[in-house]
Design a protein around this motif. Structure first.
Motif, PDB file in Angstrom:
ATOM      1  N   ARG A 155       0.809  -1.224   0.000  1.00  0.00           N
ATOM      2  CA  ARG A 155       0.000   0.000   0.000  1.00  0.00           C
ATOM      3  C   ARG A 155       0.841   1.271   0.000  1.00  0.00           C
ATOM      4  O   ARG A 155       0.418   2.298  -0.537  1.00  0.00           O
ATOM      5  CB  ARG A 155      -0.912   0.009   1.228  1.00  0.00           C
ATOM      6  CG  ARG A 155      -1.701  -1.279   1.431  1.00  0.00           C
ATOM      7  CD  ARG A 155      -2.522  -1.255   2.703  1.00  0.00           C
ATOM      8  NE  ARG A 155      -3.058  -2.572   3.035  1.00  0.00           N
ATOM      9  CZ  ARG A 155      -4.079  -2.791   3.838  1.00  0.00           C
ATOM     10  NH1 ARG A 155      -4.695  -1.774   4.402  1.00  0.00           N
ATOM     11  NH2 ARG A 155      -4.505  -4.011   4.092  1.00  0.00           N
ATOM     12  N   LEU A 156       2.012   1.202   0.639  1.00  0.00           N
ATOM     13  CA  LEU A 156       2.868   2.372   0.784  1.00  0.00           C
ATOM     14  C   LEU A 156       4.307   1.972   0.486  1.00  0.00           C
ATOM     15  O   LEU A 156       4.609   0.801   0.241  1.00  0.00           O
ATOM     16  CB  LEU A 156       2.763   2.932   2.214  1.00  0.00           C
ATOM     17  CG  LEU A 156       1.380   3.407   2.654  1.00  0.00           C
ATOM     18  CD1 LEU A 156       1.309   3.490   4.176  1.00  0.00           C
ATOM     19  CD2 LEU A 156       1.053   4.757   2.024  1.00  0.00           C
ATOM     20  N   GLU A 157       5.205   2.942   0.535  1.00  0.00           N
ATOM     21  CA  GLU A 157       6.629   2.669   0.333  1.00  0.00           C
ATOM     22  C   GLU A 157       7.250   2.342   1.687  1.00  0.00           C
ATOM     23  O   GLU A 157       7.474   3.229   2.507  1.00  0.00           O
ATOM     24  CB  GLU A 157       7.318   3.876  -0.297  1.00  0.00           C
ATOM     25  CG  GLU A 157       8.795   3.636  -0.601  1.00  0.00           C
ATOM     26  CD  GLU A 157       9.469   4.864  -1.191  1.00  0.00           C
ATOM     27  OE1 GLU A 157      10.712   4.852  -1.295  1.00  0.00           O
ATOM     28  OE2 GLU A 157       8.762   5.835  -1.519  1.00  0.00           O
ATOM     29  N   LEU A 158       7.537   1.065   1.939  1.00  0.00           N
ATOM     30  CA  LEU A 158       8.091   0.619   3.215  1.00  0.00           C
ATOM     31  C   LEU A 158       9.592   0.421   3.081  1.00  0.00           C
ATOM     32  O   LEU A 158      10.059  -0.309   2.205  1.00  0.00           O
ATOM     33  CB  LEU A 158       7.428  -0.694   3.644  1.00  0.00           C
ATOM     34  CG  LEU A 158       7.989  -1.334   4.917  1.00  0.00           C
ATOM     35  CD1 LEU A 158       7.777  -0.425   6.131  1.00  0.00           C
ATOM     36  CD2 LEU A 158       7.362  -2.702   5.153  1.00  0.00           C
ATOM     37  N   ARG A 159      10.334   1.071   3.959  1.00  0.00           N
ATOM     38  CA  ARG A 159      11.794   0.938   3.971  1.00  0.00           C
ATOM     39  C   ARG A 159      12.199   0.306   5.306  1.00  0.00           C
ATOM     40  O   ARG A 159      12.013   0.915   6.359  1.00  0.00           O
ATOM     41  CB  ARG A 159      12.462   2.298   3.783  1.00  0.00           C
ATOM     42  CG  ARG A 159      12.072   2.971   2.474  1.00  0.00           C
ATOM     43  CD  ARG A 159      12.763   4.299   2.269  1.00  0.00           C
ATOM     44  NE  ARG A 159      12.315   4.952   1.043  1.00  0.00           N
ATOM     45  CZ  ARG A 159      12.734   6.142   0.620  1.00  0.00           C
ATOM     46  NH1 ARG A 159      13.623   6.816   1.345  1.00  0.00           N
ATOM     47  NH2 ARG A 159      12.269   6.649  -0.500  1.00  0.00           N
ATOM     48  N   LEU A 160      12.739  -0.895   5.215  1.00  0.00           N
ATOM     49  CA  LEU A 160      13.131  -1.633   6.408  1.00  0.00           C
ATOM     50  C   LEU A 160      14.625  -1.468   6.658  1.00  0.00           C
ATOM     51  O   LEU A 160      15.432  -1.461   5.724  1.00  0.00           O
ATOM     52  CB  LEU A 160      12.792  -3.116   6.245  1.00  0.00           C
ATOM     53  CG  LEU A 160      11.298  -3.443   6.171  1.00  0.00           C
ATOM     54  CD1 LEU A 160      11.096  -4.912   5.801  1.00  0.00           C
ATOM     55  CD2 LEU A 160      10.611  -3.128   7.485  1.00  0.00           C
ATOM     56  N   HIS A 161      14.977  -1.373   7.936  1.00  0.00           N
ATOM     57  CA  HIS A 161      16.364  -1.161   8.339  1.00  0.00           C
ATOM     58  C   HIS A 161      16.766  -2.200   9.382  1.00  0.00           C
ATOM     59  O   HIS A 161      15.965  -2.566  10.252  1.00  0.00           O
ATOM     60  CB  HIS A 161      16.540   0.250   8.931  1.00  0.00           C
ATOM     61  CG  HIS A 161      16.046   1.338   8.042  1.00  0.00           C
ATOM     62  ND1 HIS A 161      16.859   2.030   7.179  1.00  0.00           N
ATOM     63  CD2 HIS A 161      14.787   1.862   7.877  1.00  0.00           C
ATOM     64  CE1 HIS A 161      16.140   2.937   6.518  1.00  0.00           C
ATOM     65  NE2 HIS A 161      14.882   2.848   6.923  1.00  0.00           N
ATOM     66  N   ASP A 162      18.006  -2.663   9.307  1.00  0.00           N
ATOM     67  CA  ASP A 162      18.530  -3.540  10.343  1.00  0.00           C
ATOM     68  C   ASP A 162      18.902  -2.696  11.552  1.00  0.00           C
ATOM     69  O   ASP A 162      19.311  -1.549  11.427  1.00  0.00           O
ATOM     70  CB  ASP A 162      19.753  -4.305   9.824  1.00  0.00           C
ATOM     71  CG  ASP A 162      19.397  -5.243   8.687  1.00  0.00           C
ATOM     72  OD1 ASP A 162      18.439  -6.021   8.848  1.00  0.00           O
ATOM     73  OD2 ASP A 162      20.064  -5.191   7.632  1.00  0.00           O
TER      74      ASP A 162
END
Length: 457
Positions: A114-121
């Motif tokens: 649905r959206l722009e998801l940016r995952l980070h460690d």
């Protein structure tokens, strides 16, 4: 720039928070925490952890406000709430710290659609999928896995907390934390939790207090009457401090205590390594042969399970551990192994029942660690000793000098000497208000080994 949403889960801190820093680099930030009891289904956060969560969120909000921001609270299904807040704020980007629990993975997929998801460690020393052998295969056994992890250590230096977090022009509506009812009232069973200090400051305080005695960790950590453990596990679970912050706080120390503690950090990481490969590890035997094991399932077994949960087994060290768990929301690691082994092998009750009890009563309940440790003790795990290895509560009590520990949590036995407490395991001590043993040690051992032989035969 429209504001970015910082979706918070088990990363309730401002120090060493890559997702927070990435969001700040883009402009205004809306820190958002969602209490989601729907997406995890049967794995909704347990009762003890709700107490911790309340205080941790309050501490985080205070920290954010010092930096010009605040915490937005919502309750409901994560994907729908994130989309709703994004629509209110005109946001299209969501930053979050990567999590590996299966329900969080499903939520990440739903948000990313649905959206722009940016995952980070940020919550582990290294991404679990990055630790492989020379052929690129994943490990399931701790020792070679840990050697491979050490080749990548030390981790990168932790990031400092930001001085300022740019706010949005208008804040979305937020729930009132008190309205969530996370803390118990009638009855208030959390009165023994007062020694804990949830929140980022509490985590750093616990680390500061423990570092001077870290050199004795290896020699003293198995003695529950001694204060040798760091008690950082709840802070790590809620992400109030990052593991690499702890790693670097130990510096270049090469004493036995520091090395042993680093390996315990590694053991925690190994749990997430297993969960990443087997998302149902909290519900499925790592060794499928145990699917046919003869666990007791009867009204008598149910009564034994209830006695175990209440610390009424007639085995002093088991009862002390279970009462410590209920009173403090925590249990010493050595005693966790003893109590788990007793349930699985003395009482022959499925490890999953015990794991679920710990899930609801432990402040540091973590799906990966909880499942891995229970399966290790039960012998059902992919990296576990054989089932026939049965811990003796009597020998454990004697070897690790648990008399004072028992007297603290089992006041009925406070008048007994250390030798008398050791001898009481599996014997009826005929002390008023203290129960006789549910089963004798030798009888329990014989029953467990018979069930093991039946499975093998």
């Amino acid at each position: 720039m429209p504001p970015a949403i910082l979706w918070l889960r088990q990363d309730l801190r401002t120090t060493d928070h890559p997702a927070l820093l990435a969001a700040i680099a883009e402009g205004p930030v809306i820190p958002l925490y969602i209490l989601d009891d729907e997406s995890p289904e049967t794995r909704a956060i347990g009762g003890a952890q709700r107490w911790w969560l309340h205080h941790s969120l309050a501490a985080l909000d205070a920290s954010l406000r010092k930096r010009g921001s605040r915490l937005v609270l919502r309750r409901g299904a994560v994907a729908e709430i994130v989309e709703s807040v994004a629509a209110e704020a005109g946001s299209t980007r969501v930053h979050a710290t990567r999590c590996y629990e299966p329900w969080w993975r499903h939520c990440e997929e739903a948000i990313d659609a649905r959206l722009e998801l940016r995952l980070h460690d940020g919550n582990y020393l290294a991404p679990p999928e990055s630790i492989t052998n020379a052929q690129g295969a994943r490990y399931r056994v701790f020792t070679p896995w840990y050697r491979a992890l050490l080749e990548r250590m030390p981790p990168a230096l932790p990031h400092a907390a930001p001085d300022h977090i740019p706010p949005p022009r208008a804040w979305p509506a937020s729930d009132n934390l008190a309205d969530w009812g996370l803390t118990p009232t009638s009855p208030d069973w959390s009165s023994g939790f007062g020694e804990w200090h949830p929140g980022e400051k509490g985590a750093w305080r616990a680390l500061r207090d423990w570092l001077p005695v870290a050199g004795d960790y290896k020699a003293r950590r198995d003695y529950p009457s001694l204060t040798a453990t760091s008690r950082l596990s709840p802070h790590l679970h809620f992400g109030e401090i990052s593991p690499r912050s702890i790693w670097h706080a130990l510096g270049e120390r090469d004493d036995a205590g520091a090395e042993t503690y680093r390996s315990e950090l590694g053991w925690r990481e190994h749990g997430i390594n297993l969960l990443d490969q087997m998302p149902d590890y909290g519900d499925r035997n790592g060794r499928p042969t145990f699917d046919e094991f003869g666990w007791r399932s009867s009204p008598e077994a149910d009564r034994d399970f209830t006695a175990w949960t209440r610390g009424r087994t007639g085995y002093p060290i088991v009862d002390a551990g279970m009462r410590e768990l209920w009173n403090r929301g925590w249990m010493h690691n050595r005693v966790r192994m003893v109590t788990a082994s007793f349930l699985v092998k003395h009482l022959l009750i499925d490890w999953r029942r015990g794991e679920r009890w710990f899930w609801d009563t432990l402040l540091d309940a973590d799906l990966a660690s909880n499942a891995m440790n229970w399966q290790y003790v039960a012998g059902t795990g992919v990296d576990a000793p054989v089932f026939s290895r049965i811990m003796s509560p009597l020998l454990q009590s004697e070897r690790f000098a648990m008399g004072d520990y028992v007297r603290t949590y089992v006041p009925e036995l406070a008048h007994l000497s250390d030798a008398e407490i050791v001898a009481a395991h599996g014997q009826d001590v005929r002390v008023p208000e203290y129960p006789p043993p549910l089963v004798g040690h030798e009888a329990a051992r014989a029953r467990a080994l018979a069930a093991w032989e039946a499975l093998r035969g």
